[in-house]
Design an enzyme around this catalytic site. Structure first.
Site, short mmCIF file in Angstrom:
data_model
loop_
_atom_site.label_atom_id
_atom_site.label_comp_id
_atom_site.label_asym_id
_atom_site.label_seq_id
_atom_site.Cartn_x
_atom_site.Cartn_y
_atom_site.Cartn_z
N ARG A 72 0.74 -1.14 -0.03
CA ARG A 72 0.10 -0.12 0.12
C ARG A 72 0.87 1.24 -0.13
O ARG A 72 1.94 1.32 0.58
CB ARG A 72 -0.87 0.06 1.15
CG ARG A 72 -2.09 -0.87 0.93
CD ARG A 72 -3.08 -0.97 2.23
NE ARG A 72 -2.24 -1.24 3.68
CZ ARG A 72 -1.70 -0.39 4.49
NH1 ARG A 72 -1.89 1.00 4.43
NH2 ARG A 72 -1.04 -0.89 5.45
N TYR A 200 -2.17 -3.50 -6.60
CA TYR A 200 -1.79 -4.13 -5.40
C TYR A 200 -2.91 -4.13 -4.42
O TYR A 200 -3.57 -2.90 -4.08
CB TYR A 200 -0.41 -3.44 -4.51
CG TYR A 200 -0.46 -3.93 -3.27
CD1 TYR A 200 0.15 -5.30 -2.96
CD2 TYR A 200 -0.91 -3.32 -2.09
CE1 TYR A 200 0.14 -5.75 -1.73
CE2 TYR A 200 -1.01 -3.75 -0.75
CZ TYR A 200 -0.46 -5.14 -0.50
OH TYR A 200 -0.59 -5.58 0.73
N LYS A 209 -9.57 -2.25 1.75
CA LYS A 209 -9.40 -1.19 2.79
C LYS A 209 -10.00 0.03 2.43
O LYS A 209 -10.63 1.04 3.20
CB LYS A 209 -7.80 -0.94 2.99
CG LYS A 209 -7.35 -2.11 3.44
CD LYS A 209 -7.54 -2.36 4.78
CE LYS A 209 -6.68 -3.33 5.81
NZ LYS A 209 -5.90 -4.37 5.26
N HIS A 229 -10.04 -2.64 11.66
CA HIS A 229 -9.27 -3.49 11.06
C HIS A 229 -8.80 -4.78 12.22
O HIS A 229 -7.90 -4.63 12.73
CB HIS A 229 -7.95 -2.40 10.97
CG HIS A 229 -6.72 -3.12 10.19
ND1 HIS A 229 -5.43 -2.87 10.15
CD2 HIS A 229 -6.87 -4.25 9.44
CE1 HIS A 229 -5.00 -3.38 9.45
NE2 HIS A 229 -5.76 -4.46 8.85
N SER A 253 -1.34 -3.47 10.26
CA SER A 253 -0.79 -4.43 9.21
C SER A 253 0.46 -5.22 9.57
O SER A 253 1.47 -4.53 10.02
CB SER A 253 -0.74 -3.65 8.08
OG SER A 253 -1.85 -2.60 7.63
N CYS A 255 1.31 -7.48 11.58
CA CYS A 255 1.34 -7.75 13.04
C CYS A 255 0.64 -8.91 13.82
O CYS A 255 0.53 -8.84 14.88
CB CYS A 255 1.04 -6.25 13.89
SG CYS A 255 2.27 -5.11 13.27
N ASP A 278 -9.31 -9.84 8.97
CA ASP A 278 -8.74 -8.55 8.76
C ASP A 278 -9.81 -7.35 9.02
O ASP A 278 -9.37 -6.34 9.34
CB ASP A 278 -8.37 -8.48 7.26
CG ASP A 278 -7.31 -7.26 6.88
OD1 ASP A 278 -6.29 -6.86 7.49
OD2 ASP A 278 -7.64 -6.39 5.89
N ARG A 375 2.09 -12.28 -0.77
CA ARG A 375 1.01 -12.54 -0.09
C ARG A 375 0.11 -13.59 -0.96
O ARG A 375 0.56 -13.82 -2.13
CB ARG A 375 -0.14 -11.27 -0.22
CG ARG A 375 0.56 -10.18 0.88
CD ARG A 375 -0.55 -9.41 1.29
NE ARG A 375 -0.02 -8.47 2.44
CZ ARG A 375 -0.51 -8.21 3.41
NH1 ARG A 375 -1.65 -8.68 3.85
NH2 ARG A 375 0.17 -7.22 4.23
P1 GTP Z 1 -2.19 -7.84 7.39
O1 GTP Z 1 -2.77 -8.87 6.38
O2 GTP Z 1 -1.28 -6.81 6.82
O3 GTP Z 1 -3.32 -6.84 7.97
O4 GTP Z 1 -1.16 -8.55 8.40
P2 GTP Z 1 -1.68 -9.34 9.64
O5 GTP Z 1 -1.95 -8.59 10.82
O6 GTP Z 1 -2.73 -10.26 9.21
O7 GTP Z 1 -0.31 -10.15 9.99
P3 GTP Z 1 -0.04 -11.69 9.77
O8 GTP Z 1 -0.60 -12.65 10.73
O9 GTP Z 1 0.07 -11.93 8.54
O10 GTP Z 1 1.40 -11.66 10.22
C1 GTP Z 1 2.29 -10.87 9.85
C2 GTP Z 1 4.00 -11.37 10.18
O11 GTP Z 1 4.12 -11.42 11.57
C3 GTP Z 1 4.27 -12.68 9.62
O12 GTP Z 1 5.35 -12.77 8.97
C4 GTP Z 1 4.02 -13.54 10.86
O13 GTP Z 1 4.79 -14.79 10.59
C5 GTP Z 1 4.46 -12.63 11.86
N1 GTP Z 1 3.64 -13.13 13.11
C6 GTP Z 1 2.49 -13.17 13.36
N2 GTP Z 1 2.12 -13.63 14.73
C7 GTP Z 1 3.26 -13.71 15.28
C8 GTP Z 1 3.69 -14.05 16.67
O14 GTP Z 1 2.82 -14.29 17.50
N3 GTP Z 1 5.04 -14.02 17.20
C9 GTP Z 1 5.86 -13.64 16.09
N4 GTP Z 1 7.25 -13.19 16.44
N5 GTP Z 1 5.82 -13.05 14.66
C10 GTP Z 1 4.31 -13.17 14.25
C1 SPV Z 2 -2.85 -4.76 5.17
O1 SPV Z 2 -1.92 -3.72 4.74
O2 SPV Z 2 -3.24 -4.27 6.51
C2 SPV Z 2 -3.53 -5.80 4.40
C3 SPV Z 2 -3.10 -5.74 3.23
O3 SPV Z 2 -4.22 -6.23 5.02
S1 SPV Z 2 -3.77 -4.73 2.27
O4 SPV Z 2 -4.98 -5.43 1.66
O5 SPV Z 2 -3.11 -4.24 1.18
O6 SPV Z 2 -4.46 -3.71 3.22
MN MN Z 3 -4.65 -5.63 7.18
#
Ligand code: GTP
Ligand code: SPV
Ligand code: MN
Length: 591
Positions: A72, A200, A209, A229, A253, A255, A278, A375
């Site tokens: 983004r 993207y 979003k 979110h 994002s 996290c 999400d 992704r």
């Molecule tokens: P968006 O799709 O961008 O909104 O992200 P999200 O909040 O869904 O994050 P996601 O669960 O995809 O995790 C993002 C990154 O953080 C990945 O590389 C995971 O492996 C890492 N991660 C997730 N949970 C944990 C955790 O409990 N501990 C650690 N150390 N890393 C984590």
């Molecule tokens: C984020 O960035 O929080 C995502 C991916 O979940 S996007 O759809 O690009 O916003």
């Molecule tokens: Mn997100």
């Protein structure tokens, strides 16, 4: 006489002058046909979709974006309201008329030689009174297919829209992918988004979003609900007659939302059911509780870090392809067996990898083979832990809200807010290290209240007030918790194992919700009592636990400086109650 939806299509046709207009009906045959066309199409000399190994990843396709278009772009994202104050210091602003003139000029004739896909879609279950009708046009077949995975596309939506003019309008063109002509313009007062120059996810799948958060947060502000979110999960206890406790969870994002939403519990007797990873739309039910629906039908998840050890349920989801094609974007490819590959999917790095840019990968380059924000786009119906309540038109009743951020220090592993307004305050001061999900510097701490900084479609000061106002209408309050899975030790190593072991914290939260365990007061809120978190089977000493839960005065003095700066940007818009709480916090730390 044309009905409003036909009128919109006609206007778009006149603006873009495409060679062909195709209105999606959402059928399986259509999806197969579009996949076929995408496999035969090229952009910048690259196939739009490449079929992957069908035995390993059934019905899966690979897409490589333009290397300048992989996240983004918040600096090119605008909220266009009549006054700058309405969009707030949290958004880039442009005058709506000026923005529309600018965009129309850039869009003009932009689909000559291309097909314009018209995507009628519903965000939410068609039976739900909370669902919303939408139409997006795009010239990207990758976007059209992604929308098919992520939303309810087709005839149902056309029927639901009928003669009404009350639907979201999303206007999208990839243009020539020139970052100088890339803009994502939101018009919350007109239920409209114009997006140019990016294919993207968050820039181009306008239901996500752009609509379901930025525009919908504004609708929620006007109509008395929340667009957040957030993930939605149900946690079932084997004891307690299989009772399910529903949680919302907001994390910035990249996290940890998707990982928490598909969690395989490390603790026996706790089963996590997935409803969303999400976005949550949250309404107050007749009984005065919060109820949440997930308006989406898919996951657009971060690939790196996803593996059998960290997220086995997601690995099963990716290999359980029954309903819809799955897309992999900007991962690497293992040449040996034509499977997608990313850091974390296997311990060993395959010897014959093609990196996300399409070049042979050199292990010694120090770079990653998959883009850090690579992704997958996969249907939620493939998820083996999908909750049977996923399609419930009323949503599920919420007992707990979890807020988190990515912080190597300062924020304890978990704490609880004393009441709703304390929770709103705690969420309003969240800081998090920036990630690869948005272009720009990675790892710098910025305030990201409620994980909504980039997604709140109006003035965030008013958004805080809206949260407080919602609290005035709730009769049965959920508990509000703050978590940080990412605290590091002196050597820069994560102290908490995270992932599956996060279920231990969730267990504690359920015990709190059921009043089965007590807490310890701290300056910032309620901490778990000693030994109340189930650490059985983990090698975590009391000393490490103390570090994980520490509220360090010096760190908080630094933190409060950043909070002060952030609040100051909003001048008179921060609710008085939150300002008072900041003053109280300062007093507690002797500032
Ligand atoms: P968006 O799709 O961008 O909104 O992200 P999200 O909040 O869904 O994050 P996601 O669960 O995809 O995790 C993002 C990154 O953080 C990945 O590389 C995971 O492996 C890492 N991660 C997730 N949970 C944990 C955790 O409990 N501990 C650690 N150390 N890393 C984590
Ligand atoms: C984020 O960035 O929080 C995502 C991916 O979940 S996007 O759809 O690009 O916003
Ligand atoms: Mn997100």
């Amino acid at each position: 006489m044309l009905i409003p939806m036909e009128m919109f299509i006609r206007n778009m046709q006149e603006l873009f002058q495409p060679d062909e207009v195709y209105v999606m009906n959402g059928s399986q045959e259509e999806t197969d046909k579009l996949i076929d066309v995408a496999r035969k199409s090229k952009i910048d000399g690259k196939e739009v979709l490449i079929k992957l190994n069908n035995d390993e990843y059934p019905n899966s396709y690979y897409h490589r974006s333009n290397p300048n278009d992989v996240a983004r772009t918040e600096h090119l994202t605008f909220v266009c309201t009549s006054s700058r104050e309405q969009s707030g210091p949290n958004n880039n602003w442009m005058n709506p008329e000026e923005a529309k003139v600018k965009m129309r000029k850039l869009f003009k004739n932009g689909m000559k030689g291309r097909v314009m896909y018209v995507i009628p879609f519903i965000m939410g279950d068609p039976e739900s009174k909370y669902a919303k009708n939408c139409v997006q046009v795009t010239d990207s077949i990758y976007v059209a297919l992604s929308m098919k995975i992520m939303t309810r596309v087709g005839s149902q939506a056309i029927k639901r829209i009928g003669n009404s003019s009350d639907f979201f309008r999303g206007i999208h063109s990839i243009g020539d992918l020139n970052p100088d002509k890339r803009f994502i313009m939101h018009f919350p007062h007109e239920n409209l988004v114009m997006s140019l120059g990016s294919g993207y996810g968050g820039n181009a799948l306008l239901g996500k979003k752009c609509y379901a958060l930025r525009i919908a947060s504004y609708l929620g502000y006007k109509e008395g609900w929340l667009a957040e979110h957030m993930i939605i999960i149900g946690v079932q206890q084997q004891s307690n007659n299989g009772k399910v406790t529903y949680f919302l969870g907001a994390f910035p994002s990249a996290c940890g939302k998707t990982n928490l939403a598909l969690l395989e519990s490390a603790l026996k007797g706790y089963k996590i059911w997935t409803l969303g990873d999400d976005i949550a739309w949250i309404n107050i039910g007749k009984d005065g509780r919060l109820y949440a629906i997930n308006p989406e039908t898919g996951f657009f998840g971060v690939a790196p870090g996803t593996g059998v050890k960290t997220n086995p349920i997601m690995m099963k989801t990716l290999k359980n392809n029954k309903f819809c094609p799955t897309l992999f974007t900007n991962t690497a490819i293992n040449n040996a067996d034509n499977t997608p590959w990313w850091e974390g999917v296997s311990d060993e790095i395959p010897s014959d990898l093609i990196n996300w840019c399409g070049q042979k990968y050199n292990k010694h380059s120090g770079e990653s083979a998959a883009h850090p924000n690579s992704r997958f786009t996969v249907s939620i119906y493939n998820c083996p832990t999908l909750s049977k309540e996923y399609n419930n038109p009323n949503g599920v009743p919420i007992s707990g809200i979890i807020f988190g951020g990515r912080r190597k220090d300062t924020i304890p592993l978990v704490y609880e807010a004393k009441d709703w307004n304390s929770g709103v305050f705690a969420a309003s001061i969240i800081g998090s290290e920036t990630t690869a999900a948005a272009s720009g510097q990675i790892g710098s701490v910025r305030r990201d209240p409620m994980a909504m900084l980039p997604f709140c479609g109006y003035n965030m000061g008013e958004y805080f007030q809206h949260w407080i106002n919602i609290g005035k209408k709730i009769k049965r309050f959920p508990k509000i918790f703050m978590v940080n899975w990412f605290r590091k030790d002196e050597n820069g190593k994560f102290m908490w194992p995270g992932f599956r072991d996060n279920s231990r914290i969730i267990k504690w939260m359920i015990e709190r919700i059921e009043n089965k365990t007590g807490t310890k007061e701290s300056e910032i809120g309620l901490l778990p009592q000693d030994n109340s978190i189930d650490l059985k089977g983990l090698n975590i000493t009391n000393d490490i636990m103390a570090k994980l839960l520490k509220v360090d005065k010096d760190e908080w003095i630094q933190e409060i400086k950043m909070i002060d700066e952030f609040y100051a940007k909003f001048e008179n818009k921060i609710p008085q109650d939150l300002k008072n709480r900041l003053i109280e916090l300062k007093i507690k730390f002797g500032i």
